[in-house]
Design a protein around this motif. Structure first.
Motif, PDB file in Angstrom:
ATOM      1  N   ASP A 101      30.492  21.202  25.924  1.00 34.89           N
ATOM      2  CA  ASP A 101      30.926  19.791  25.749  1.00 34.89           C
ATOM      3  C   ASP A 101      32.473  19.567  25.828  1.00 34.89           C
ATOM      4  O   ASP A 101      32.891  18.622  26.753  1.00 34.89           O
ATOM      5  CB  ASP A 101      30.467  19.268  24.370  1.00 34.89           C
ATOM      6  CG  ASP A 101      30.037  17.929  24.429  1.00 34.89           C
ATOM      7  OD1 ASP A 101      30.005  17.386  25.902  1.00 34.89           O
ATOM      8  OD2 ASP A 101      29.386  17.438  23.397  1.00 34.89           O
ATOM      9  N   ARG A 102      33.248  20.213  25.217  1.00 35.91           N
ATOM     10  CA  ARG A 102      34.661  20.100  25.080  1.00 35.91           C
ATOM     11  C   ARG A 102      35.033  20.310  26.706  1.00 35.91           C
ATOM     12  O   ARG A 102      35.970  19.594  27.210  1.00 35.91           O
ATOM     13  CB  ARG A 102      35.296  20.982  24.356  1.00 35.91           C
ATOM     14  CG  ARG A 102      36.853  20.598  23.884  1.00 35.91           C
ATOM     15  CD  ARG A 102      37.397  21.625  23.142  1.00 35.91           C
ATOM     16  NE  ARG A 102      38.004  22.404  23.856  1.00 35.91           N
ATOM     17  CZ  ARG A 102      39.111  23.453  23.399  1.00 35.91           C
ATOM     18  NH1 ARG A 102      38.975  23.689  22.155  1.00 35.91           N
ATOM     19  NH2 ARG A 102      39.780  24.283  24.400  1.00 35.91           N
ATOM     20  N   GLN A 105      33.969  17.350  28.889  1.00 30.73           N
ATOM     21  CA  GLN A 105      34.643  16.187  28.791  1.00 30.73           C
ATOM     22  C   GLN A 105      36.054  16.000  29.285  1.00 30.73           C
ATOM     23  O   GLN A 105      36.468  15.141  29.962  1.00 30.73           O
ATOM     24  CB  GLN A 105      34.751  15.832  27.184  1.00 30.73           C
ATOM     25  CG  GLN A 105      33.509  15.627  26.624  1.00 30.73           C
ATOM     26  CD  GLN A 105      33.316  14.534  25.711  1.00 30.73           C
ATOM     27  OE1 GLN A 105      34.206  13.727  25.441  1.00 30.73           O
ATOM     28  NE2 GLN A 105      32.253  14.364  24.928  1.00 30.73           N
ATOM     29  N   TYR A 106      36.752  17.154  29.114  1.00 32.51           N
ATOM     30  CA  TYR A 106      38.046  17.296  29.716  1.00 32.51           C
ATOM     31  C   TYR A 106      38.123  17.404  31.310  1.00 32.51           C
ATOM     32  O   TYR A 106      38.941  16.595  31.791  1.00 32.51           O
ATOM     33  CB  TYR A 106      39.048  18.496  29.048  1.00 32.51           C
ATOM     34  CG  TYR A 106      40.262  18.775  29.747  1.00 32.51           C
ATOM     35  CD1 TYR A 106      41.240  17.954  28.913  1.00 32.51           C
ATOM     36  CD2 TYR A 106      40.756  19.523  30.619  1.00 32.51           C
ATOM     37  CE1 TYR A 106      42.425  18.014  29.673  1.00 32.51           C
ATOM     38  CE2 TYR A 106      41.929  19.668  31.395  1.00 32.51           C
ATOM     39  CZ  TYR A 106      42.891  18.830  30.769  1.00 32.51           C
ATOM     40  OH  TYR A 106      44.182  18.711  31.047  1.00 32.51           O
ATOM     41  N   ALA A 109      37.463  13.803  32.443  1.00 33.07           N
ATOM     42  CA  ALA A 109      38.816  13.094  32.266  1.00 33.07           C
ATOM     43  C   ALA A 109      39.558  13.404  33.704  1.00 33.07           C
ATOM     44  O   ALA A 109      40.253  12.654  34.116  1.00 33.07           O
ATOM     45  CB  ALA A 109      39.519  13.373  31.063  1.00 33.07           C
ATOM     46  N   GLU A 110      39.791  14.981  33.754  1.00 33.00           N
ATOM     47  CA  GLU A 110      40.748  15.069  34.957  1.00 33.00           C
ATOM     48  C   GLU A 110      40.112  14.795  36.229  1.00 33.00           C
ATOM     49  O   GLU A 110      40.899  14.112  36.936  1.00 33.00           O
ATOM     50  CB  GLU A 110      40.678  16.740  34.971  1.00 33.00           C
ATOM     51  CG  GLU A 110      41.824  17.373  35.211  1.00 33.00           C
ATOM     52  CD  GLU A 110      41.806  18.986  35.227  1.00 33.00           C
ATOM     53  OE1 GLU A 110      42.681  19.661  34.707  1.00 33.00           O
ATOM     54  OE2 GLU A 110      40.759  19.236  35.445  1.00 33.00           O
ATOM     55  N   GLN A 113      41.388  11.036  36.623  1.00 31.68           N
ATOM     56  CA  GLN A 113      42.539  10.621  36.501  1.00 31.68           C
ATOM     57  C   GLN A 113      43.017  10.872  37.874  1.00 31.68           C
ATOM     58  O   GLN A 113      43.839  10.189  38.471  1.00 31.68           O
ATOM     59  CB  GLN A 113      43.496  11.610  35.623  1.00 31.68           C
ATOM     60  CG  GLN A 113      43.371  11.156  34.001  1.00 31.68           C
ATOM     61  CD  GLN A 113      43.845   9.614  33.793  1.00 31.68           C
ATOM     62  OE1 GLN A 113      44.502   9.253  34.646  1.00 31.68           O
ATOM     63  NE2 GLN A 113      43.379   8.976  32.877  1.00 31.68           N
ATOM     64  N   PHE A 114      42.523  12.073  38.641  1.00 33.67           N
ATOM     65  CA  PHE A 114      43.106  12.363  39.855  1.00 33.67           C
ATOM     66  C   PHE A 114      42.465  11.694  40.998  1.00 33.67           C
ATOM     67  O   PHE A 114      43.309  11.254  41.782  1.00 33.67           O
ATOM     68  CB  PHE A 114      42.897  13.920  40.058  1.00 33.67           C
ATOM     69  CG  PHE A 114      43.900  14.823  39.468  1.00 33.67           C
ATOM     70  CD1 PHE A 114      45.278  15.034  40.071  1.00 33.67           C
ATOM     71  CD2 PHE A 114      43.495  15.607  38.042  1.00 33.67           C
ATOM     72  CE1 PHE A 114      46.115  15.545  39.421  1.00 33.67           C
ATOM     73  CE2 PHE A 114      44.445  16.381  37.644  1.00 33.67           C
ATOM     74  CZ  PHE A 114      45.852  16.348  38.078  1.00 33.67           C
ATOM     75  N   MET A 116      41.836   8.700  40.314  1.00 39.04           N
ATOM     76  CA  MET A 116      42.384   7.244  40.284  1.00 39.04           C
ATOM     77  C   MET A 116      43.721   7.318  40.992  1.00 39.04           C
ATOM     78  O   MET A 116      44.015   6.283  41.424  1.00 39.04           O
ATOM     79  CB  MET A 116      42.314   6.988  38.861  1.00 39.04           C
ATOM     80  CG  MET A 116      41.867   5.773  38.603  1.00 39.04           C
ATOM     81  SD  MET A 116      42.081   5.371  36.922  1.00 39.04           S
ATOM     82  CE  MET A 116      42.890   6.439  36.100  1.00 39.04           C
ATOM     83  N   ARG A 117      44.410   8.472  40.931  1.00 38.21           N
ATOM     84  CA  ARG A 117      45.848   8.498  41.439  1.00 38.21           C
ATOM     85  C   ARG A 117      45.477   8.440  43.023  1.00 38.21           C
ATOM     86  O   ARG A 117      46.097   7.689  43.702  1.00 38.21           O
ATOM     87  CB  ARG A 117      46.293   9.928  41.201  1.00 38.21           C
ATOM     88  CG  ARG A 117      47.751   9.928  41.732  1.00 38.21           C
ATOM     89  CD  ARG A 117      48.134  11.338  41.906  1.00 38.21           C
ATOM     90  NE  ARG A 117      47.623  12.084  42.532  1.00 38.21           N
ATOM     91  CZ  ARG A 117      47.718  13.394  42.867  1.00 38.21           C
ATOM     92  NH1 ARG A 117      48.800  14.103  42.360  1.00 38.21           N
ATOM     93  NH2 ARG A 117      46.857  13.996  43.476  1.00 38.21           N
ATOM     94  N   ARG A 120      44.631   4.841  43.697  1.00 40.26           N
ATOM     95  CA  ARG A 120      45.575   3.839  43.450  1.00 40.26           C
ATOM     96  C   ARG A 120      46.829   4.120  44.630  1.00 40.26           C
ATOM     97  O   ARG A 120      47.365   3.110  45.084  1.00 40.26           O
ATOM     98  CB  ARG A 120      46.537   4.301  42.280  1.00 40.26           C
ATOM     99  CG  ARG A 120      46.388   3.050  41.120  1.00 40.26           C
ATOM    100  CD  ARG A 120      47.343   3.270  40.048  1.00 40.26           C
ATOM    101  NE  ARG A 120      47.353   4.620  39.524  1.00 40.26           N
ATOM    102  CZ  ARG A 120      46.786   5.169  38.421  1.00 40.26           C
ATOM    103  NH1 ARG A 120      46.153   4.093  37.672  1.00 40.26           N
ATOM    104  NH2 ARG A 120      46.807   6.208  37.796  1.00 40.26           N
ATOM    105  N   LEU A 121      46.991   5.336  45.106  1.00 42.01           N
ATOM    106  CA  LEU A 121      47.954   5.774  45.926  1.00 42.01           C
ATOM    107  C   LEU A 121      47.475   5.007  47.404  1.00 42.01           C
ATOM    108  O   LEU A 121      48.363   4.579  48.103  1.00 42.01           O
ATOM    109  CB  LEU A 121      47.961   7.112  46.160  1.00 42.01           C
ATOM    110  CG  LEU A 121      49.464   7.509  46.990  1.00 42.01           C
ATOM    111  CD1 LEU A 121      50.719   7.144  46.248  1.00 42.01           C
ATOM    112  CD2 LEU A 121      49.376   9.030  47.234  1.00 42.01           C
ATOM    113  N   THR A 148      46.207  -1.786  39.380  1.00 42.04           N
ATOM    114  CA  THR A 148      46.195  -1.298  37.921  1.00 42.04           C
ATOM    115  C   THR A 148      44.900  -1.440  37.279  1.00 42.04           C
ATOM    116  O   THR A 148      43.951  -0.508  37.352  1.00 42.04           O
ATOM    117  CB  THR A 148      47.196  -1.734  37.422  1.00 42.04           C
ATOM    118  OG1 THR A 148      47.085  -3.176  37.036  1.00 42.04           O
ATOM    119  CG2 THR A 148      48.706  -1.621  37.586  1.00 42.04           C
ATOM    120  N   ASN A 152      41.658   1.069  37.275  1.00 39.13           N
ATOM    121  CA  ASN A 152      41.278   1.608  36.090  1.00 39.13           C
ATOM    122  C   ASN A 152      39.707   1.346  35.468  1.00 39.13           C
ATOM    123  O   ASN A 152      39.281   2.335  35.034  1.00 39.13           O
ATOM    124  CB  ASN A 152      42.005   0.952  34.837  1.00 39.13           C
ATOM    125  CG  ASN A 152      43.386   1.476  34.787  1.00 39.13           C
ATOM    126  OD1 ASN A 152      43.813   2.217  35.508  1.00 39.13           O
ATOM    127  ND2 ASN A 152      44.168   0.814  33.925  1.00 39.13           N
TER     128      ASN A 152
END
Ligand SMILES: Nc1ncnc2c1ncn2[C@@H]1O[C@H](COP(=O)(O)OP(=O)(O)OP(=O)(O)O)[C@@H](O)[C@H]1O
Ligand SMILES: Nc1ncnc2c1ncn2[C@@H]1O[C@H](COP(=O)(O)OP(=O)(O)OP(=O)(O)O)[C@@H](O)[C@H]1O
Ligand SMILES: [Mg+2]
Ligand SMILES: [Mg+2]
Lengths: 609, 592
Positions: A101-102, A105-106, A109-110, A113-114, A116-117, A120-121, A148, A152
């Protein structure tokens, strides 16, 4: 209605118009596929995350199954060692779930984030590559909201949405299998409640979508308004208009809140319904399962362990359904946001490099405007058939009354906008056939509206051009006279410059941007009212600087002060978008036209004082 | 929690909704643990064959009814609490905006718009999550945990006590992870503020970016900020990724203990199997509130980090302190006096203005001329109380400027700032911006005429209804400047300040505006800043500012006669004209 109220109404009416547009459009779910494409670069991680959630989904019912076995096989049969063994198995299974699970979940998130980057770019670069026409229409606040806030929102969907949905569907499936495996009749009975859930979810998501879109439209409006007011706060305050601006803000804010409250209602209704339906399922298990028990006694097909399993599994079964609806909402709000993002990304920059750009040599010959027609808005011609030529090494002055089209002329030379008719040639090549960056690398422009970046003095002079050394910066600043001020700043060239150069005087800002242009050592220098806020003495010094630093270079100077342009080789006079006169100072005076009129006025002024 | 204190007034205002919400939470939670007890009881009876199918049906119906009632309360809870949170968000946003409106240029000089915007959007979101869902779920957890535990204790206290032992590990765990979340969220949000600033700067300065081909450089800057943001976000994600799994694991351990201990008791006939079943259900009902508790701690920590950021603005002390309203009406005359004025901006070493002594009686015109950066704009900004001055240095109407209520003072002053700012609304709206709301149409038109911009506006297809782009991008430099002059004229205030306001217009227009202004200036105190002798020469008195000091003063005639900067400027601007005159004999007919 009072005048003020009337004007306010007009304003609000424009807002309502936008709202209506948001409401009539249908949600377009084909966006989903396009959104998912952004996950492609990270497909390995996505695959891992999905695999992990598959394992987690399979393991989720494990505790229940273990408990079922413990009850039926050990507790009922008084086997303590078996009981202890199942307890250990239970802990081990939980430990495995914990680690998986841990990790998942990480990972999620990763991925978020990537992705999204990247997005965004892409949005950032896309916006940057738009022509100024685009920026004329889109306020900064709105564009910031896109880069932004809207991105998000997508994060939630990339992160939790995609992987989450897989996980929910898996666990739904696994639990269903487990239930069917242990007692398919009872399972089928329980499934009776599914249609109710289906209808509730359907209604829920339909109603929520519209309010989501409305919320986003209103949020972006709210932000735009706030952004504009922050930048113009001094004007608001000096005019004592705080309260009326606040009133409008309050209106925008309240409408944003109301859009949100609509969604709250839908949520408030949906979750308790699922709760009740879960209990109904439980009631069915109790009644149907218990009946077996009562009628058949110990030989019943339904064991206590099974009852325990069913009752607990029901919770776990409806949980994914609840989650799925929520995830679905995440997806929907993401779609509402992505609609706006994609609309932006799809707006093709109307100013692009040609497919086969001409190779460009150093500026060697001339700039030619040939019968140039241009309008910012279709039909409203700002330039009407302007033609003139600038030879290399010449200084050309552009004069004319305010609003006649001088700045526009220079924007066209930099290809900030494309002309509608005619052509602009540099060394005989149409500028539309060059790479935009090749064209602009020849030119440095000091604009009428100075803009400085948040950073330091030296950063503002050289911008991102590392070829400009500190020595060059200092040398040029010395020449322009800006160095005199820099010497007095606490950290000299490393002194901080605030947003838009807020802590410099207007003249200083102009000197700085003049210094910037000269530091770039351009082949063509454009000065658009570059000395409007500068005193006579400093101006003379600037002219010296231009003469020494740009000796032999080509420059185009726009100025209202005829004294500024007295050294020009040729002067062109623009009036209402027409080039009405052209020639040297003497020729133009002799012609007794517009130039002479302007000139005489200034001369008379000189005598009048 | 001291850091939550800023929320106090908002929560107080909505205390009844919140109280009602909590009441609903309580009611729902009193009801919900009853369901498993009913189920367990039914199973116990069935196990002993003490119940018929009718009895089972009754039990099932009872369970459904109970959960139905509990669902009603859940509905009400969400409505009341989440609505309240939206309400608080709305009020908070309004207060934030109102606060910004009360802050002075010193504040805006040192805070980036992008960062302020990120506080107003991103942080405001986190704050709303703190108020709504966090309040709701923590109320829910606080109510449901004890209710469920009470039922468990009532059923079998020993079994309960033993099985919740593993749960004792949760509070220290949550506290530790919560603290990490708080710090890391703060980093993440600060980083987001920086990111927004880069975007904002890039977009606002797009013309320069394009002209100097800085797209690549800007992209790198943006990428850097993004990378920083990702690092900060993933740091946070690492902590958050442990949060729920660990809670699940701890509860799972409790589950195992329950199974072992409860099982042994059933084997020893100290416990009925149905009761153990109730226990299992009740225990699994503990999972959600506990996970929710973890989530809530998470939300609260993030929310507080954001609240800190927003509150940093809310408690910002304006450098210019407002004075109480006048008790006996504003003063009759508005004579302006600077007495030995010395002024220094924050963060600079040498004063920008020194020993300024000056009186401008009402109705007179003062011209100010001086080199770049000599303090001209600074002087008139002080007059509008934009920056703070010490007491006794600036007097308006015989009253220290620090005793003037800001709004009343500004009501008397009409500024045309050196840098124009127009709003993205219609031209009419922009001109009216300066005037009272009820100003008649004619007044607006008249102001536009006097500012010589009426002709331009008439040529636009939508005339006065033309909607301007941000900062008035769709106007030419001179048009913008003239609209802002029109705005000042429409304002019709007793003091008029023109800070280099004709710099972007051609001589012809300048002349016409000055002619019109002469009319406007009649009976008004006027400050006329310019680099042109021809403009300041209109003034009754002229001062020459150099490096923050008045080096010369007098009428135009006096100054032209006296040696000094003024005379020199006059000569230069004069010779420029004369050189041009000498160039060609044609100008002989120019009227003197
Ligand atoms: N971005 C724009 N969108 C639409 N119209 C514009 C835009 N920029 C300028 N205009 C209009 O085009 C005309 C010419 O503007 P331009 O800025 O070229 O004038 P200018 O000669 O530079 O005047 P000034 O001396 O006042 O700077 C003006 O009427 C102006 O309103
Ligand atoms: N907000 C500020 N914070 C710190 N220093 C400032 C600030 N505003 C201006 N200054 C500094 O104060 C000095 C005087 O500035 P001011 O704007 O009054 O000059 P000015 O006489 O109006 O010049 P210009 O003719 O260029 O408009 C300058 O050196 C400037 O750098
Ligand atoms: Mg211009
Ligand atoms: Mg100034």
């Amino acid at each position: 209605m009072s005048k003020a109220a009337e004007i306010r109404e007009q304003r609000y009416e424009r807002f309502r118009e936008e709202d209506r547009e948001a409401l009539v459009k249908k949600g377009d779910f084909s966006q989903m596929r396009r959104l998912l494409r952004y996950l492609r670069p990270r497909r390995r991680q996505v695959a891992t995350a999905i695999a992990l959630s598959l394992v987690i989904a399979i393991l989720t019912p494990a505790p229940m199954v273990i408990v079922k076995f413990a009850i039926d096989n050990f507790i009922q049969h008084h086997k303590i060692d078996g009981l202890v063994f199942s307890a250990i198995a239970l802990i081990v299974s939980q430990l495995i779930i914990f680690f998986l699970d841990r990790r998942s979940q990480y990972l999620i998130a990763e991925i978020g984030q990537f992705t999204m980057r990247d997005l965004r770019l892409e949005v950032f670069n896309h916006i940057q590559s738009q022509s100024l026409r685009f920026f004329d229409r889109n306020p900064v606040g709105r564009l910031i909201t896109r880069i932004t806030s809207d991105v998000n929102v997508l994060n939630e969907m990339f992160a939790q949405g995609v992987v989450g949905i897989f996980q929910q569907i898996f666990s739904l499936f696994v639990i269903l299998c487990v239930l069917l495996w242990f007692n398919w009749q009872l399972t089928l009975w329980v499934m009776l409640v599914l249609p109710v859930i289906a209808i509730a979810s359907w209604n829920f998501r339909n109603n929520v979508f519209v309010s989501y879109r409305l919320t986003r439209v209103r949020l972006s409006r709210l932000n735009t308004f706030m952004q504009e007011n922050i930048t113009g706060m001094r004007t608001v305050q000096a005019n004592g208009r705080e309260s009326s601006q606040f009133e409008t803000f309050d209106h925008l804010n309240a409408s944003h809140r109301d859009a949100h409250i609509q969604t709250v209602f839908q949520y408030a209704l949906f979750f308790p319904i699922v709760e009740v339906v879960t209990t109904v399922g439980m009631g069915i298990v109790l009644y149907k399962g218990g009946m077996h028990y009562v009628s058949a006694g110990a030989a019943a097909a339904v064991t206590v362990g099974q009852l325990a399993l069913f009752i607990q599994a029901l919770e776990k079964f409806f949980q994914p359904i609840k989650d799925l609806s929520e995830k679905y909402n995440v997806v929907q709000s993401a779609i509402a946001a992505s609609e706006r993002l994609f609309a932006l990304l799809d707006s093709k920059p109307n100013l692009i490099d040609p497919p086969k750009p001409q190779e460009v040599k150093p500026f060697g010959n001339s700039i030619q405007f040939k019968d140039v027609w241009f309008a910012y808005n279709p039909g409203e011609w700002v330039l009407r058939g302007v033609s003139f030529t600038v030879q290399k090494g010449q200084t050309i002055a552009v004069v004319g009354p305010t609003g006649s089209g001088k700045t526009t002329l220079m924007s066209l030379l930099c290809r900030f906008y494309d002309i509608q008719k005619g052509e602009i040639l540099v060394d005989g090549i149409d500028i539309r056939e060059m790479r935009i960056s090749d064209l602009r690398s020849k030119i440095a422009i000091v604009m009428q509206d100075v803009f400085l970046f948040f950073g330091t003095v030296v950063e503002n002079i050289r911008l991102g051009n590392c070829e400009i050394t500190d020595e060059r910066v200092q040398h040029v600043a010395q020449q322009t006279g800006f160095a005199d001020f820099v010497e007095r700043f606490p950290k000299r060239y490393d002194t901080g410059v605030r947003e838009r150069g807020a802590t410099l005087s207007t003249g200083q800002k102009q000197l700085l941007s003049f210094t910037r242009a000269l530091a770039f050592d351009p082949e063509i220098l454009i000065l658009d009212e570059a000395t409007a806020n500068i005193d006579t003495e400093s101006e003379e010094r600037l002219q010296q600087a231009v003469a020494t630093l740009c000796a032999g270079r080509t420059s185009i100077v726009i100025a209202h002060r005829l004294s500024t342009i007295q050294n020009a080789d040729r002067i062109i006079v623009i009036h209402h978008g027409h080039l009405i006169e052209e020639g040297t100072h003497e020729e133009l005076l002799a012609r007794d036209g517009m130039y002479r009129k302007l000139y005489e006025l200034q001369y008379k002024e000189g005598l009048a004082v | 929690m001291k850091s939550l204190y800023p929320l106090h007034p908002y929560l107080r205002r909505h205390r009844w909704s919140i109280a009602a919400g909590i009441l609903f939470v309580m009611a729902a939670n009193v009801m919900s643990p009853v369901v498993p007890v009913i189920v367990g009881e039914a199973v116990n009876l069935a196990e002993h064959q003490h119940i018929g199918s009718g009895g089972l049906l009754d039990f099932a119906t009872l369970a459904i009814c109970v959960s139905g009632i509990s669902a009603c309360f859940l509905f009400l809870m969400r409505r009341v609490l989440i609505d309240a949170s939206r309400e608080v968000e709305y009020e908070f946003r309004n207060d934030f905006f109102a606060k910004l409106q009360r802050l002075d240029p010193t504040f805006f000089d040192s805070n980036n718009t992008g960062d302020l915007m990120s506080r107003a959007t991103n942080d405001m979101d986190a704050l709303r999550m703190l108020i709504g869902p966090a309040v709701m779920y923590s109320a829910n957890t606080l109510m449901s945990l004890p209710m469920r535990l009470i039922w468990m204790f009532a059923l079998d206290w020993k079994l309960t006590a033993v099985s919740i032992i593993p749960l004792l590990a949760l509070p220290p765990l949550v506290r530790h992870l919560g603290a990490r979340t708080h710090t890391l969220s703060r980093f993440q949000q600060d980083s987001f503020g920086d990111l927004t600033t880069v975007v904002q700067e890039n977009l606002a300065g797009i013309r320069v970016v394009k002209a100097y081909r800085q797209e690549g450089h800007e992209e790198r800057k943006f990428l850097d900020r993004n990378d920083d943001y990702i690092t900060k976000s993933l740091d946070l994600a690492r902590v958050q990724a442990i949060f729920f799994p660990i809670i699940r694991f701890v509860v799972g351990t409790g589950y195992a203990v329950l199974l072992t201990y409860g099982g042994i008791q059933v084997i020893n006939n100290q416990l009925e199997i149905g009761t153990l079943l109730s226990f299992f259900i009740l225990f699994s009902m503990l999972v959600w509130p506990l996970v929710a508790a973890g989530w809530v701690v998470n939300l609260i920590q993030r929310g507080i980090a954001s609240l800190d950021r927003i509150n940093a603005i809310m408690v910002w002390k304006p450098a210019v302190v407002d004075a109480p309203a006048f008790s006996s009406g504003a003063p009759k005359s508005l004579d302006i006096e600077f007495r030995d004025l010395t002024f220094k901006y924050d963060g600079t070493t040498t004063p920008q203005l020194a020993n300024i002594n000056l009186t401008v009686p009402e109705g007179r015109t003062l011209g100010i001329i001086g080199p770049v950066g000599s303090g001209k704009s600074t002087l008139i900004h002080l007059l509008g109380r934009l920056y703070p001055v010490e007491r006794g240095m600036v007097w308006v109407g015989g009253r220290d400027i620090n005793d003037w209520p800001i709004n009343e003072l500004r009501m008397f002053v009409s500024f045309v700032f050196q840098e124009t700012f127009l709003f993205s609304d219609t031209i009419e709206w922009n001109i009216r911006f300066g005037a009272t709301a009820e100003a008649p149409e004619e007044k607006i038109l008249d102001a536009a005429r006097r500012a010589q911009v009426a002709g331009d506006i008439e040529q636009f297809p939508n005339k006065y209804k033309t909607v301007l782009g941000e900062r008035g991008v769709n106007l030419s430099g001179g048009q913008k400047q003239r609209v802002s002059i029109a705005r000042a004229i429409a304002r019709d205030a007793r003091i008029l300040v023109l800070d280099d306001s004709l710099s972007a217009v051609d001589t012809h227009t300048e002349e016409a505006i000055l002619r019109n202004l002469r009319d406007v200036m009649k009976g008004r105190t006027t400050f006329l800043i310019s680099h042109r002798i021809s403009t300041v020469s209109l003034a009754d008195e002229i001062i020459v500012l150099q490096e923050g000091r008045i080096t010369q003063r007098g009428t135009h005639e006096q100054l032209v006669a006296a040696p000094g900067l003024y005379q020199e400027l006059y000569r230069r601007q004069q010779t420029e004209a004369e050189i041009e005159q000498l160039d060609t004999p044609v100008v002989g007919g120019a009227p003197a």
